[in-house]
Every structure is written in structure tokens, then in C-alpha cells.
Write a protein that holds these residues in place. Structure first.
Motif, short mmCIF file in Angstrom:
data_model
loop_
_atom_site.label_atom_id
_atom_site.label_comp_id
_atom_site.label_asym_id
_atom_site.label_seq_id
_atom_site.Cartn_x
_atom_site.Cartn_y
_atom_site.Cartn_z
N UNK A 29 0.88 -1.22 0.09
CA UNK A 29 -0.07 0.03 0.01
C UNK A 29 0.90 1.15 0.16
N UNK A 30 1.92 1.33 0.95
CA UNK A 30 2.78 2.49 0.70
C UNK A 30 3.48 2.59 -0.35
N UNK A 31 4.03 1.30 -1.15
CA UNK A 31 4.68 1.65 -2.56
C UNK A 31 3.76 1.97 -3.58
N UNK A 32 2.69 1.65 -3.48
CA UNK A 32 1.86 2.07 -4.67
C UNK A 32 1.11 3.36 -4.51
N UNK A 33 1.03 3.86 -3.28
CA UNK A 33 0.65 5.28 -3.10
C UNK A 33 -0.80 5.37 -3.75
N UNK A 34 -1.49 4.35 -3.69
CA UNK A 34 -2.99 4.51 -4.39
C UNK A 34 -4.05 3.87 -3.50
#
Length: 136
Positions: free
Chosen positions: A72-77
Motif C-alpha cells: 500500500x505504501x509503495x503503490x501510493x494509491x
């Protein structure tokens, strides 16, 4: 009706600060649990098999939680509907594993009602998905 531009803008929307903080707390909390349980597991001698299986389940659940928070943090979406459905399947699967583990832990039929409900949920969602695929 929502225009195509509004839809695309919503899909590209970055995570809010509140959501990022929540995901970061989830990531660090799961990392702390995994670390502490792993240290306890490795330093205790002569643990019964049931305790070792329980520790392994806690560590696995924590690692998967960390993976989800990091994703979730990596996708930022935002999560899409399919991501939420997959998260529901994972939660139901862990509920089944927990219930079976409780039932096998020597506590009688403690986990049996939870296992029956969770298996029913998984079966229902699987059949619903199959019906929707056959229509489309």
C-alpha cells in the motif's frame, strides 16, 4: 455520471497523510510482533508442537500484514474493488486456519463454529464468482 477524466484523476490520487501514517503504523506494529514472537520462539527450548505451530502462524500472519502495508505504501494509491475482494478472501482464509487450529489445539469444538462460517463464506464467494464469470 462521472466523466472519464474524473475517474482517471481518482485512480491516480495519492494516499492521504492519514492513510500513509496508518499503513506505516501497521507495518511497524506487524514488524514488532514478528520480531518479538520470532525471538521468543528461537530462545525457548522444548516448546510443544502446538506452541510452535501457533508461533509459526503468528509469524506468517505478521509477515503477510507487513507485505500488505508495504504494498500500500509503495503503490501510493487507493485499493481497488478487486484488491478489497482479495483482502476479504485472505481474511476468511486466516479465519479458517485459526478456527481449525483452535479445534485441533485440544480445546474441544472451540473453533468449529468459526470454521463452518468461514468455509461457508469462502464457498459462497467462490460460487458467486463462478456464476458471474459464466454470465460474462
Amino acid at each position: 455520471m462521472i466523466s472519464a477524466e474524473q475517474t482517471i484523476a481518482g485512480l491516480q490520487d495519492a494516499l492521504s497523510l492519514r492513510r500513509r501514517i496508518r499503513s506505516l503504523v501497521q507495518l511497524t506494529g506487524a514488524a514488532a510482533v514478528v520480531t518479538l514472537v520470532t525471538i521468543l520462539w528461537l530462545t525457548e527450548d522444548g516448546l510443544p508442537v502446538r506452541a510452535q505451530v501457533g508461533f509459526a502462524a503468528i509469524v506468517l500472519t505478521g509477515l503477510l500484514t507487513m507485505l500488505g502495508a508495504a504494498r500500500t505504501l509503495r503503490r501510493r494509491g487507493h485499493l481497488f474493488a478487486r484488491d478489497r475482494v482479495i483482502a476479504g478472501w485472505i481474511a476468511a482464509g486466516f479465519a479458517v486456519l485459526l478456527a481449525v487450529g483452535l479445534a485441533l489445539a485440544g480445546r474441544g469444538l472451540l473453533g468449529l463454529p468459526i470454521a463452518i462460517v468461514a468455509l461457508g463464506f469462502l464457498t459462497f464467494t467462490w460460487h458467486t464468482r463462478r456464476r458471474l464469470e459464466q454470465r460474462g
